[in-house]
Write a protein that holds these residues in place. Structure first.
Motif: not given
Length: 307
Positions: A290-307, A252-258
């Motif tokens: 093992i194919d790990f190509s799906g372990t690091s998504p590139r889309g923007v992820s936002t986590s905040s108290p509002e969800g 919560d309270g964290l934003v991940i940007r490319d």
């Protein structure tokens, strides 16, 4: 008393027939009869009553049959287990993981090992920096590691299993959290949260891309591991450049940007060249498939108290 005497006795006790037992054991009947007499002489106990028509266990023989059955079963298990260990098919693997690999890579690794080597147990040490993992490989406390190259010191073998981009972690109320495009140069005036170890491969990569953008980042707060680092960022104490797999650790309270100009980091499987555990080669083969190509998504992820 030899192990063969116990196996001979078990065959005769099971069939109550010396001829049938001899055929099962592929030995001559006189040799089998002599071995049973030897066993009875050593025990000073009569195990069988014998007539021209019938062979039967005495009460002492019935007791001995139960005990011998347990002994031979234990011996067979020991032989099977030793062979499985020697063949690299069972035993314990002590695996070290860097940063968020426990979330991004471990599920796939544990699933694959469970399917291919069901008799192998995993002992996990997580959120370890590369120097600590290399030390663990050399002193024998770790068998394998997922780390960020380069390896520290000698006698460590590496195999690349993937790459992931560096991304920006900022507090949810930070000015860059809502910018449509963010570049490394936008971080020039920002305080940074960094890993406490000077040998951190992530910190070294972040320092390199910032210098390429024309500035040296101000590391104002240090963290011992990824979870603490992200918590400090979420608390508003600074920003951080981290591998994209942090998206597997929502907070919560964290934003991940490319950051398109931040480059990528390598993830590698590491082990000691002069290893002694025969399981290592088998597990290395499984993990590298093992194919790990799906372990690091590139889309923007936002986590905040509002969800």
């Amino acid at each position: 008393m030899e192990l063969r005497h116990l196996r001979y006795f078990a065959a005769v006790a099971d069939t109550c027939h010396f001829g049938q037992a001899a055929g099962r054991l592929h030995v001559a009947q006189p040799a089998l009869s002599y071995a049973i007499r030897q066993l009875e002489g050593e025990l000073e106990v009569v195990l069988f009553t014998r007539t021209t028509r019938q062979v039967a266990l005495t009460p002492a023989g019935e007791y001995f049959q139960d005990e011998v059955g347990r002994i031979l079963a234990s011996v067979d298990r020991a032989v099977h287990g030793a062979r499985r260990l020697a063949d690299g098919r069972s035993g314990l693997i002590r695996l070290g993981l860097t940063g968020t690999a426990a979330f991004s890579h471990l599920p796939s690794i544990a699933r694959a090992i469970g399917q291919e080597l069901p008799e192998v147990a995993l002992q996990i040490s997580s959120d370890l920096l590369t120097p600590d993992q290399c030390d663990g490989l050399r002193d024998g406390t770790l068998d394998l590691s997922l780390l960020r190259p380069p390896a520290v010191g000698d006698d460590i073998e590496l195999r690349t299993i993937g790459y992931e981009p560096l991304v920006l972690a900022v507090p949810v109320d930070h000015r860059l959290a809502v910018e449509p495009v963010v570049s490394v140069s936008d971080l020039r005036a920002e305080p940074f949260v960094v890993y406490g170890s000077r040998d951190s491969a992530v910190t070294a990569a972040a320092l390199k891309v910032c210098r390429e953008a024309g500035f040296t980042p101000r590391g104002e707060h240090e963290a011992p591991g990824t979870a603490v680092l992200l918590a400090l960022v979420a608390a508003g104490l600074g920003v951080s450049l981290v591998p994209a797999s942090v998206r597997a650790l929502p907070l919560d309270g964290l934003v991940i940007r490319d950051l398109p100009d931040a480059g990528e980091m390598e993830t590698a499987l590491a082990w000691r060249r002069s290893r002694e555990n025969p399981l290592v080669d088998a597990v290395v083969e499984i993990i590298t498939a093992i194919d790990f190509s799906g372990t690091s998504p590139r889309g923007v992820s936002t986590s905040s108290p509002e969800g």
